[in-house]
Design a protein around this motif. Structure first.
Motif, PDB file in Angstrom:
ATOM      1  N   ASP A   1       0.846  -1.198   0.000  1.00  0.00           N
ATOM      2  CA  ASP A   1       0.000   0.000   0.000  1.00  0.00           C
ATOM      3  C   ASP A   1       0.880   1.247   0.000  1.00  0.00           C
ATOM      4  OD1 ASP A   1      -2.047   1.824   0.200  1.00  0.00           O
ATOM      5  OD2 ASP A   1      -2.399   1.474   2.338  1.00  0.00           O
ATOM      6  N   THR A   2       1.542   1.476  -1.102  1.00  0.00           N
ATOM      7  CA  THR A   2       2.471   2.611  -1.197  1.00  0.00           C
ATOM      8  C   THR A   2       1.748   3.950  -1.203  1.00  0.00           C
ATOM      9  OG1 THR A   2       2.468   2.362  -3.605  1.00  0.00           O
ATOM     10  CG2 THR A   2       4.224   1.252  -2.376  1.00  0.00           C
ATOM     11  N   ALA A   3       0.470   3.940  -1.535  1.00  0.00           N
ATOM     12  CA  ALA A   3      -0.311   5.183  -1.554  1.00  0.00           C
ATOM     13  C   ALA A   3      -0.929   5.495  -0.194  1.00  0.00           C
ATOM     14  CB  ALA A   3      -1.416   5.091  -2.605  1.00  0.00           C
ATOM     15  N   LYS A   4      -0.683   4.632   0.786  1.00  0.00           N
ATOM     16  CA  LYS A   4      -1.250   4.805   2.121  1.00  0.00           C
ATOM     17  C   LYS A   4      -2.768   4.930   2.060  1.00  0.00           C
ATOM     18  CE  LYS A   4       2.908   4.816   3.722  1.00  0.00           C
ATOM     19  NZ  LYS A   4       3.442   3.594   4.342  1.00  0.00           N
ATOM     20  N   LYS A   5      -3.352   4.057   1.265  1.00  0.00           N
ATOM     21  CA  LYS A   5      -4.800   4.092   1.074  1.00  0.00           C
ATOM     22  C   LYS A   5      -5.544   3.567   2.303  1.00  0.00           C
ATOM     23  CE  LYS A   5      -8.361   1.780  -1.738  1.00  0.00           C
ATOM     24  NZ  LYS A   5      -8.604   0.892  -2.887  1.00  0.00           N
ATOM     25  N   TYR A   6      -4.950   2.604   2.996  1.00  0.00           N
ATOM     26  CA  TYR A   6      -5.682   1.892   4.036  1.00  0.00           C
ATOM     27  C   TYR A   6      -5.214   2.269   5.447  1.00  0.00           C
ATOM     28  CZ  TYR A   6      -7.383  -1.184   0.319  1.00  0.00           C
ATOM     29  OH  TYR A   6      -7.968  -1.684  -0.817  1.00  0.00           O
ATOM     30  N   THR A   7      -6.185   2.362   6.330  1.00  0.00           N
ATOM     31  CA  THR A   7      -5.895   2.360   7.759  1.00  0.00           C
ATOM     32  C   THR A   7      -6.184   0.950   8.264  1.00  0.00           C
ATOM     33  OG1 THR A   7      -8.148   3.017   8.353  1.00  0.00           O
ATOM     34  CG2 THR A   7      -6.523   4.781   7.993  1.00  0.00           C
ATOM     35  N   ILE A   8      -5.434   0.529   9.255  1.00  0.00           N
ATOM     36  CA  ILE A   8      -5.520  -0.869   9.686  1.00  0.00           C
ATOM     37  C   ILE A   8      -5.858  -0.935  11.168  1.00  0.00           C
ATOM     38  CG2 ILE A   8      -4.284  -3.058   9.874  1.00  0.00           C
ATOM     39  CD1 ILE A   8      -2.426  -2.068   7.652  1.00  0.00           C
ATOM     40  N   THR A   9      -6.853  -1.756  11.483  1.00  0.00           N
ATOM     41  CA  THR A   9      -7.228  -2.047  12.862  1.00  0.00           C
ATOM     42  C   THR A   9      -7.225  -3.565  13.036  1.00  0.00           C
ATOM     43  OG1 THR A   9      -8.638  -0.095  12.993  1.00  0.00           O
ATOM     44  CG2 THR A   9      -9.026  -1.823  14.623  1.00  0.00           C
ATOM     45  N   ALA A  10      -6.719  -4.020  14.177  1.00  0.00           N
ATOM     46  CA  ALA A  10      -6.717  -5.453  14.474  1.00  0.00           C
ATOM     47  C   ALA A  10      -7.436  -5.693  15.784  1.00  0.00           C
ATOM     48  CB  ALA A  10      -5.289  -5.983  14.547  1.00  0.00           C
ATOM     49  N   ILE A  11      -8.363  -6.625  15.764  1.00  0.00           N
ATOM     50  CA  ILE A  11      -9.093  -7.027  16.969  1.00  0.00           C
ATOM     51  C   ILE A  11      -8.502  -8.353  17.440  1.00  0.00           C
ATOM     52  CG2 ILE A  11     -11.341  -7.608  17.951  1.00  0.00           C
ATOM     53  CD1 ILE A  11     -12.632  -5.950  15.748  1.00  0.00           C
ATOM     54  N   CYS A  12      -7.923  -8.315  18.622  1.00  0.00           N
ATOM     55  CA  CYS A  12      -7.189  -9.489  19.116  1.00  0.00           C
ATOM     56  C   CYS A  12      -7.836 -10.013  20.387  1.00  0.00           C
ATOM     57  CB  CYS A  12      -5.726  -9.126  19.376  1.00  0.00           C
ATOM     58  SG  CYS A  12      -4.720 -10.501  19.934  1.00  0.00           S
ATOM     59  N   GLN A  13      -8.172 -11.294  20.379  1.00  0.00           N
ATOM     60  CA  GLN A  13      -8.848 -11.908  21.520  1.00  0.00           C
ATOM     61  C   GLN A  13      -7.905 -12.085  22.711  1.00  0.00           C
ATOM     62  OE1 GLN A  13     -10.480 -15.748  20.566  1.00  0.00           O
ATOM     63  NE2 GLN A  13     -11.808 -15.806  22.334  1.00  0.00           N
ATOM     64  N   GLU A  14      -6.620 -12.265  22.434  1.00  0.00           N
ATOM     65  CA  GLU A  14      -5.647 -12.506  23.494  1.00  0.00           C
ATOM     66  C   GLU A  14      -5.068 -11.205  24.020  1.00  0.00           C
ATOM     67  OE1 GLU A  14      -2.954 -15.975  23.174  1.00  0.00           O
ATOM     68  OE2 GLU A  14      -3.696 -16.156  21.119  1.00  0.00           O
ATOM     69  N   SER A  15      -4.270 -11.327  25.072  1.00  0.00           N
ATOM     70  CA  SER A  15      -3.613 -10.153  25.642  1.00  0.00           C
ATOM     71  C   SER A  15      -2.242  -9.928  25.025  1.00  0.00           C
ATOM     72  CB  SER A  15      -3.465 -10.318  27.159  1.00  0.00           C
ATOM     73  OG  SER A  15      -2.787 -11.522  27.476  1.00  0.00           O
ATOM     74  N   PHE A  16      -1.825 -10.843  24.133  1.00  0.00           N
ATOM     75  CA  PHE A  16      -0.534 -10.712  23.469  1.00  0.00           C
ATOM     76  C   PHE A  16      -0.737 -10.451  21.982  1.00  0.00           C
ATOM     77  CE2 PHE A  16      -0.113 -14.254  26.631  1.00  0.00           C
ATOM     78  CZ  PHE A  16       0.468 -13.492  27.640  1.00  0.00           C
ATOM     79  N   VAL A  17       0.139  -9.627  21.416  1.00  0.00           N
ATOM     80  CA  VAL A  17       0.138  -9.472  19.966  1.00  0.00           C
ATOM     81  C   VAL A  17       0.691 -10.750  19.346  1.00  0.00           C
ATOM     82  CG1 VAL A  17       0.293  -6.967  19.995  1.00  0.00           C
ATOM     83  CG2 VAL A  17       2.386  -8.308  20.092  1.00  0.00           C
TER      84      VAL A  17
END
Length: 1064
Positions: free
Chosen positions: A35-51
């Motif tokens: 994504d060289t145009a920086k088109k996307y913002t990214i969010t991650a929903i994580c069930q655990e307490s660790f990445v």
């Protein structure tokens, strides 16, 4: 249908990833890259307490117990890349009409009412992975008892670790890849372990019954039991008390009852598709979100990747297919960006099928399968190789005409995995007979990376090809293997591909005309081979002379890498007594014995050819009884005496020498043993006197120093009872004389020695051995076994034959003369010490007193003494001197200068130990005249050994010192600064620290330490408080100091606690 792309308006869009495992992270990395145009913002929903953390290497967690070390990326990486993380959140529903995702706190997931969080999305990626499969408690009564676990997450592993502190008998249910990993973990935790598998073989998805049986035989050697076709059907508890209720027994399918107080299930996985089902997204009846070739679900803008995705009716439990899926979706979501200005849109990528090839090391056994390894039809032909003695099994499947390799499986020897996988995937016709593939690589060919096509998969964990590795070097400018690993992710999974990555790296640099530096260390611009020639030509006999003529700076201390290497070179050329260069020697060579746990030593007298008289056996037994030593027969036909105190070593040697024994050099990079069978003197099959010849050979080369240890063997016939072909040199009797084999080894990566010359006389065999050994000593890199040396030797065995047999380089006479000199100047290193009172003084435990202290508590086991076990967990450490807030000896404590000896008591460029109260203190005298003092206890394993460590520093390219002087712990090579006590070993900077003390020397040559009152010092560092105690194996040891403490989060994993260059 391919995803639609609107090129008219590229605006910011939001991608929300549900799940942050290895595949979810891979998708994020791909998007960030494409994504060289920086088109996307990214969010991650994580069930655990660790990445995201490494699930492929989950078992490593048991060794280091550090979440940070397990993470694929540190937490700050997400912030630096503007990734919004919703941690401890469980996504519960996707609303495609409102384009939002509902989630609740993971802790509140089962609550009747809880507030939901909504997260808007433009693109939703379901990457929820899978869950551990468990039978229902109704089907298996007792399954809900405390003590039953699954092997899936870090939280699961923490529960297993905690339970293992009181458990004794572990049942691992499941004989697949994960089951064997779990069995290794429970066994390493000290639990008696049994594997249960409902099928009649383990690894049924990777191996046939014959290959699985070989794996099982190797597992049995580790003391791990197994029960095939007879799984548990119920679990029971002996207790009825709710507080103490836990599993204690298992009932098996055949009705028998066995004791098990911990059970780990690893029987499979179920796709984590609950959110998809709850959101009306189509799923397969057996589990998994249904996706097309573009990984799209039936809901627009919702994709599924990884283990949760069901593609063409198939789900995948391996990480590599998930990475492929992440690549496809990321490419397709960014193809408009890369098509901009081209007038056309790139064709969308599609996911068609996954490669299920795997290469792993399970319970110490190398296992691999590639291609269509279960192909079975009238149009295929199998080729088998079985070596039950070497525990090697290979089965390759070819087309009937032998022109195409379809797939195969490997046990024990997986060296050719990358090459064969590339051949099978290329679909190209074979250019060699199939039989040549089954025999593996020829000596001297290495990994054969130059012959592999660019589309060959090198890293199966992260799906990295040879072409991608080459591109990272050529296009992205990666200039080290570490940079290549970071850039491509090759080698960051199980690590099995690292040797091939290294070979590709070197090959590419050579092809680009770049110089590959093989410098010994930061102090030299020479390789070990080059430095050997410099020392030889200039006759440099001391380290100071070597630094002056060949080092970057004559004022540098050197380090734990170059000092032993220079000592080895000097010994190989001039054969001085090793203690003439004591400050250069690692602890084993410095004290002529092998350091063991707790800082005691083992003593191994030489037993040439394995032949020993009853009188010598009695002498060894009497010494063992007198000094309370643990005795064990070694694999090299010798007797090892463990638990010797350093101060007792000269007395032990004196008794052994009087009985006609001498040093066995088990402590040195030198000739160790020449193993033999009984040969023609006793055996009815023997063709030659193998014992007599082995004795001649061992006595000839005893004391010979080399880049690495050397082992030999002499067998009296082809039955090979001495296992000569598993040695650096092996001699096998024939009717005409002897066959001489070279460059084999046992160990973690065994290699068969290869034939150098056949049917030679004893005299010629010795002549060729002289040449071979001296040529190896002169040309091998530091710490390189003969097998690896031959692999890297240009021309391989054929070139070696020309050098040794035909004198191709015209150096054979010189090699023979150098060997003759070393043989003529041999001296028993023990005897020299025993007869020299000054040298004997170097073995005293303390400079300032004749008192002695144990450094570890000993226990009795099977009638012998041995050191107490290291605790299963990291223990709390003494306070650090680095932070004033933690300094137990603050400025308000009245300190006094205490005299601890004279300057003559402390050898230059080394350390000695003094005793004050009940505390051991290491005092170091550097060549530049400076003095330092620290606690003698290394905090890593709480051993009283720092005074025995090598002193060093590091220098820049220009030779300027760029670090404080440090001491390198002799046990695991962790380095500690002498000025401030900080740990300087990469990755452990915040984990370990040591106490330092001021030193001064008066005009009369008296050495003083500035110390707090004895009682205060004892409260913190008294040996009997800080050393390992037997009770710690059961209960966590409590420090008795009434001060704040710092706990380490690091640990020793796989025995390689320092740099890999020290893995011997």
């Amino acid at each position: 249908m391919a995803p639609e792309i609107n090129q008219k308006n590229i605006e910011s869009s939001s991608i929300v990833i549900i799940g942050l495992g290895m595949v979810g992270l891979s998708f994020i990395e791909k998007i960030l890259e494409y994504d060289t145009a920086k088109k996307y913002t990214i969010t991650a929903i994580c069930q655990e307490s660790f990445v995201a953390y490494n699930r492929v290497g989950l078992t490593q967690y048991f060794s280091h117990r550090s979440v940070d070390q397990q993470l694929m990326k540190p937490e700050n990486w997400y912030q630096e890349n503007n990734i919004l993380l919703l941690m401890n959140q469980t996504a519960t529903k996707i609303n495609p009409d409102l384009k939002v995702i509902e989630s609740v706190s993971t802790q509140d997931i089962n609550a009747s009412t809880t507030a939901a969080t909504t997260t808007p999305y433009d693109i939703c990626i379901i990457a929820t992975g899978s869950n551990a499969l468990l039978p229902s408690p109704k089907a298996v009564p007792g399954l809900d008892l405390p003590g039953v676990y699954v092997y899936r997450t870090i939280d699961d592993l923490d529960l297993i670790i905690e339970r293992s502190k009181t458990a004794k008998h572990a049942a691992v249910v499941g004989g697949g890849l994960l089951g064997l990993e779990a069995a290794k973990a429970t066994s390493d935790l000290g639990l008696k372990t049994t594997i249960y598998e409902r099928n009649n073989q383990v690894l049924s998805r990777q191996l046939d019954s014959e290959g699985a049986a070989m794996v099982l035989r190797e597992i049995e050697k580790l003391g791990i039991g197994h029960s095939l076709g007879n799984p548990p059907v119920a679990f029971m508890s002996d207790s009825t008390n709710e507080e103490s209720l836990h599993i204690s027994k298992a009932k098996l399918q055949d009705g028998s009852v066995v004791e098990h107080d911990i059970v780990v299930f690893a029987i499979g996985i179920l796709p984590g598709d609950k959110i998809a089902r709850d959101s009306g997204i189509e799923c397969h009846a057996r589990g998994g979100v249904l996706v097309n070739d573009f990984l799209e679900t039936n809901i627009q803008d919702v994709y599924a990747v990884g283990e949760v995705a069901c593609h063409r009716g198939q789900t995948y439990g391996l990480v590599a297919p998930g990475y492929d899926m992440a690549e496809v979706v990321a490419r397709n979501l960014t193809r408009d960006i890369h098509s901009k200005g081209l007038g056309k849109v790139h064709q969308p990528r599609s996911f068609t099928a996954a490669d299920l090839s795997t290469k792993l090391k399970l319970l110490g056994v190398h296992v691999a399968s590639f291609g269509d390894y279960f192909a079975g039809s009238k149009d295929t032909q199998e080729l088998l190789y079985r070596d039950p003695f070497g525990a090697v099994y290979k089965k390759y499947v070819f087309t009937k005409d032998g022109k195409h390799l379809l797939g195969g499986m490997m046990v024990g020897d997986t060296t050719d995995y990358g090459k064969l996988l590339g051949i099978s995937k290329s679909k190209k016709s074979l250019q060699i007979p199939p039989g040549e593939l089954i025999l593996g690589l020829k000596p001297g060919q290495g990994q054969g990376v130059t012959d592999l096509p660019d589309d060959t998969q090198i890293c199966s964990c992260n799906n990295v090809t040879k072409g991608q590795i080459r591109a990272s070097i050529r296009s992205k400018g990666c200039s080290s293997i570490g940079e290549v690993k970071t850039c491509t992710k090759a080698g960051l999974g199980c690590g099995g591909c690292v040797p091939q990555v290294g070979d590709i790296f070197e090959t590419e640099l050579k092809a680009m005309g770049k110089v590959i530096k093989q410098n010994l260390c930061s102090h030299f611009e020479y390789s070990r081979t080059e430095l050997y020639q410099v020392v030889k030509v200039k006759k440099l006999k001391t380290f100071s002379h070597v630094m002056e003529h060949a080092g970057k700076s004559s004022r540098a201390l050197g380090c734990e890498v170059c000092k032993p290497a220079v000592a080895s070179i000097v010994a190989s050329l001039f054969n001085d007594h090793v203690l003439d260069h004591a400050p250069l020697q690692d602890t084993n060579d410095r004290f002529l014995a092998n350091i063991q746990r707790g800082g005691t030593y083992s003593v191994v007298p030489r037993v040439p050819g394995g032949e020993i008289t009853p009188d010598k056996l009695i002498a060894i037994a009497e010494v063992a009884k007198e000094f309370g030593l643990y005795t064990k027969i070694t694999g090299g036909q010798r007797i090892d005496l463990f638990g010797a105190k350093r101060e007792d070593l000269p007395s032990i040697w004196e008794r052994l020498i009087k009985a006609g024994l001498e040093s066995g050099h088990a402590y040195g990079k030198a000739l160790r043993t020449v193993k033999s069978c009984v040969g023609s003197t006793w055996c009815r099959y023997g063709l030659q006197d193998s014992v007599g010849f082995a004795i001649v050979i061992e006595n000839r080369y005893k004391g010979l120093r080399a880049p690495h240890k050397i082992k030999g063997g002499v067998s009296g016939c082809v039955r090979e009872c001495a296992e000569a072909r598993g040695k650096d040199f092996g001699i096998i009797a024939t009717e005409k004389g002897y066959n001489l084999f070279v460059c084999g080894n046992g160990g973690a990566q065994p290699k068969h020695a290869v034939l150098l010359v056949a049917d030679v006389s004893e005299a010629n065999c010795i002549k060729y051995l002289d040449r071979f050994l001296m040529f190896y000593i002169a040309t091998a890199d530091k710490l390189t076994r003969t097998s690896k040396w031959l692999e890297k030797l240009e021309g391989g065995i054929e070139y070696l034959k020309k050098v040794i047999l035909e004198d191709y380089l015209g150096i054979c006479l010189e090699l023979e003369e150098q060997m003759a000199y070393l043989i003529a100047t041999y001296q028993c290193e023990w005897k020299v010490v025993v007869e020299d009172p000054t040298r004997r003084q170097q073995f005293r435990q303390f400079v300032n007193t004749d008192d002695t202290q144990e450094g570890i508590e000993f226990i009795s086991e099977r009638g012998q003494r041995r050191p107490a076990d290291w605790p299963k967990e990291e223990v709390q450490l003494p306070p650090s001197p680095v932070s004033p807030n933690l300094d137990p000896f603050d400025a308000q404590v009245l300190k006094k200068w205490i005299c601890v000896g004279k300057t003559d008591d402390f050898a230059m460029d080394s350390g000695r130990t003094v005793k004050h109260g009940h505390v051991q203190i290491a005092v170091f005298h550097l060549p530049n005249g400076s003095w330092y003092a620290t606690q003698n206890m290394c905090p890593h394993k709480r051993a009283m050994v720092l005074s025995q460590g090598l002193l060093g520093d590091s220098v820049s390219e220009s030779g300027i010192s760029k670090s404080q002087p440090y001491v390198s712990c002799p046990l695991h090579k962790k380095n500690f600064g002498l000025q401030d006590g900080r740990c300087l070993t990469s990755g452990d900077e915040d984990n370990y620290k040591i106490q330092t003390f001021e030193v001064k020397v008066d005009e009369g040559g008296q050495v003083f330490l500035l110390l707090p009152p004895t009682r205060d010092l004892d409260d913190i560092l008294a040996t009997d408080k800080v050393m390992i105690h037997a009770q710690e194996a059961q209960d966590k040891f409590k420090w008795q100091a009434s001060i704040e403490v710092v706990q380490s989060s690091a640990s020793c994993s796989t025995g390689a606690c320092g740099g890999k260059e020290f893995e011997w």
